[in-house]
Write a protein that holds these residues in place. Structure first.
Motif, mmCIF file in Angstrom:
data_model
loop_
_atom_site.group_PDB
_atom_site.id
_atom_site.type_symbol
_atom_site.label_atom_id
_atom_site.label_comp_id
_atom_site.label_asym_id
_atom_site.label_seq_id
_atom_site.Cartn_x
_atom_site.Cartn_y
_atom_site.Cartn_z
ATOM 1 N N VAL A 168 0.835 -1.207 0.000
ATOM 2 C CA VAL A 168 0.000 0.000 0.000
ATOM 3 C C VAL A 168 0.869 1.257 0.000
ATOM 4 O O VAL A 168 0.589 2.213 -0.733
ATOM 5 C CB VAL A 168 -0.937 -0.003 1.226
ATOM 6 C CG1 VAL A 168 -1.621 1.353 1.390
ATOM 7 C CG2 VAL A 168 -1.998 -1.087 1.078
ATOM 8 N N ALA A 169 1.941 1.245 0.797
ATOM 9 C CA ALA A 169 2.842 2.396 0.845
ATOM 10 C C ALA A 169 3.471 2.649 -0.526
ATOM 11 O O ALA A 169 3.544 3.799 -0.989
ATOM 12 C CB ALA A 169 3.933 2.162 1.889
ATOM 13 N N GLY A 170 3.907 1.580 -1.199
ATOM 14 C CA GLY A 170 4.495 1.720 -2.527
ATOM 15 C C GLY A 170 3.487 2.241 -3.537
ATOM 16 O O GLY A 170 3.811 3.088 -4.391
ATOM 17 N N ARG A 171 2.273 1.741 -3.457
ATOM 18 C CA ARG A 171 1.218 2.170 -4.384
ATOM 19 C C ARG A 171 0.877 3.644 -4.176
ATOM 20 O O ARG A 171 0.721 4.393 -5.153
ATOM 21 C CB ARG A 171 -0.024 1.308 -4.162
ATOM 22 C CG ARG A 171 -1.192 1.608 -5.090
ATOM 23 C CD ARG A 171 -2.281 0.555 -4.928
ATOM 24 N NE ARG A 171 -3.420 0.832 -5.790
ATOM 25 C CZ ARG A 171 -4.488 1.528 -5.430
ATOM 26 N NH1 ARG A 171 -4.554 2.003 -4.198
ATOM 27 N NH2 ARG A 171 -5.481 1.747 -6.261
ATOM 28 N N ILE A 172 0.773 4.059 -2.928
ATOM 29 C CA ILE A 172 0.463 5.457 -2.637
ATOM 30 C C ILE A 172 1.608 6.361 -3.074
ATOM 31 O O ILE A 172 1.390 7.439 -3.655
ATOM 32 C CB ILE A 172 0.180 5.649 -1.133
ATOM 33 C CG1 ILE A 172 -1.122 4.934 -0.760
ATOM 34 C CG2 ILE A 172 0.084 7.130 -0.777
ATOM 35 C CD1 ILE A 172 -1.358 4.852 0.729
ATOM 36 N N TRP A 173 2.841 5.943 -2.810
ATOM 37 C CA TRP A 173 4.014 6.739 -3.219
ATOM 38 C C TRP A 173 4.019 6.927 -4.738
ATOM 39 O O TRP A 173 4.252 8.031 -5.230
ATOM 40 C CB TRP A 173 5.289 6.036 -2.765
ATOM 41 C CG TRP A 173 6.534 6.871 -2.873
ATOM 42 C CD1 TRP A 173 7.091 7.386 -4.003
ATOM 43 C CD2 TRP A 173 7.374 7.296 -1.792
ATOM 44 N NE1 TRP A 173 8.221 8.085 -3.716
ATOM 45 C CE2 TRP A 173 8.428 8.053 -2.361
ATOM 46 C CE3 TRP A 173 7.353 7.084 -0.424
ATOM 47 C CZ2 TRP A 173 9.433 8.614 -1.587
ATOM 48 C CZ3 TRP A 173 8.367 7.644 0.344
ATOM 49 C CH2 TRP A 173 9.390 8.396 -0.229
ATOM 50 N N PHE A 174 3.746 5.844 -5.451
ATOM 51 C CA PHE A 174 3.717 5.912 -6.914
ATOM 52 C C PHE A 174 2.606 6.850 -7.390
ATOM 53 O O PHE A 174 2.835 7.725 -8.245
ATOM 54 C CB PHE A 174 3.505 4.506 -7.484
ATOM 55 C CG PHE A 174 3.417 4.460 -8.984
ATOM 56 C CD1 PHE A 174 4.563 4.523 -9.763
ATOM 57 C CD2 PHE A 174 2.187 4.355 -9.623
ATOM 58 C CE1 PHE A 174 4.493 4.489 -11.153
ATOM 59 C CE2 PHE A 174 2.099 4.321 -11.003
ATOM 60 C CZ PHE A 174 3.253 4.386 -11.769
ATOM 61 N N ASP A 175 1.411 6.689 -6.849
ATOM 62 C CA ASP A 175 0.280 7.527 -7.259
ATOM 63 C C ASP A 175 0.484 8.988 -6.869
ATOM 64 O O ASP A 175 0.069 9.898 -7.590
ATOM 65 C CB ASP A 175 -1.021 7.016 -6.629
ATOM 66 C CG ASP A 175 -1.500 5.723 -7.265
ATOM 67 O OD1 ASP A 175 -1.021 5.377 -8.366
ATOM 68 O OD2 ASP A 175 -2.359 5.038 -6.665
#
Length: 217
Positions: free
Chosen positions: A91-98
Motif C-alpha cells: 500500500v505504501a508503494g502504491r500510494i508513493w507511486f500515485d
C-alpha cells in the motif's frame, strides 16, 4: 495489549485483536467519510482492502507447505505479522507511486495519515476493552491514544506539519508500549513506526503538490 480472550460470532471464534482491528477500520472509515468526504474515504478504504487481501493471501508465502497439503487453509489462515507488513509495504508503494504521478492529492494523503493514526488509536482502545490486563496500563493506553486522536483531528494539518506529527505519533506509541505487558517488542508498535517513517519520507523527500488542497481543518 496481550490477547486474552476469544469471542464467538456465529459459528466462528474470533481473537480479540481481529475484532478490535475490524471495529477500528469501520469507525475510522465512517469518521473520514463524514468529516473529510468521499474521495479521501475511498482512498482509505481501498488501502485497507489491498492490505487485508495481501495479509490474507500471504499465507501462501509464510506457510507454503501447509497450503500445498491443504489448499482450503487459505480461507482459515493468514500471513500473520509478516503478511500484514507485506500488505502495508504494498500500500505504501502504491500510494508513493500515485502521489508522484499526481493521482493522489494532498488532502487525500493527509486524510490517509489521519486515518492511520485513528485506526491505531481505536485498535489500542478496543484491545484494552476486549481483553484482561493491568488496570494502569489499560487506563494509560486509553487516555494517551484518545488524547492523540483528539489532537490530530482538531489540529489544522498541512504538509509542513506531518513530519512533526508523525514523530509525535511514533513517540506516543513507544511511551504507551513501554507500560504494556509486551513492552517495546510488539507488532502494533512496529506498524506505527513503519507508518510514521513512511509519512515523514513522503512529505520530506518528494515533491509537494501545491494548490491541490493542502490543509485539513
Amino acid at each position: 495489549m496481550v490477547v486474552t480472550k476469544l469471542y464467538l460470532i456465529g459459528n466462528m471464534t474470533v481473537p480479540s485483536n481481529y475484532l478490535a482491528l475490524i471495529v477500528a477500520f469501520i469507525l475510522a472509515y465512517s469518521v473520514i467519510r463524514l468529516k473529510l468526504g468521499k474521495v479521501p474515504a475511498s482512498l482509505f478504504s481501498d488501502s485497507v482492502f489491498y492490505m487485508l487481501i495481501i495479509w490474507k493471501l500471504s499465507v501462501i508465502l509464510t506457510d507454503f507447505s501447509t497450503v500445498i497439503r491443504a489448499p482450503i487453509s487459505i480461507i482459515y489462515f493468514n500471513g500473520g505479522f509478516t503478511g500484514f507488513s507485506l500488505g502495508l509495504l504494498f500500500v505504501a508503494g502504491r500510494i508513493w507511486f500515485d502521489w508522484n504521478r499526481r493521482k493522489v492529492d494532498t488532502k487525500s494523503l493527509l486524510a490517509l495519515f489521519i486515518g492511520a493514526v485513528t485506526v491505531q488509536a481505536l485498535f489500542q482502545v478496543m484491545m484494552v476493552l476486549l481483553n484482561k490486563g493491568s488496570l494502569i496500563a489499560g487506563i494509560g493506553t486509553i487516555v494517551i491514544f484518545i488524547a492523540l486522536t483528539i489532537f490530530v483531528w482538531r489540529t489544522e494539518l498541512a504538509e509542513e506539519h506531518i513530519a512533526l506529527v508523525s514523530v509525535l505519533f511514533m513517540a506516543t506509541h513507544i511511551f504507551v508500549a513501554a507500560i504494556q505487558p509486551k513492552g517495546l517488542l510488539n507488532p502494533p508498535l512496529f506498524i506505527t513506526l513503519m507508518i510514521g517513517m513512511f509519512f515523514i519520507l513522503i512529505f520530506k523527500f518528494t515533491k509537494v503538490h501545491s494548490g491541490r488542497g493542502s490543509e485539513i481543518e
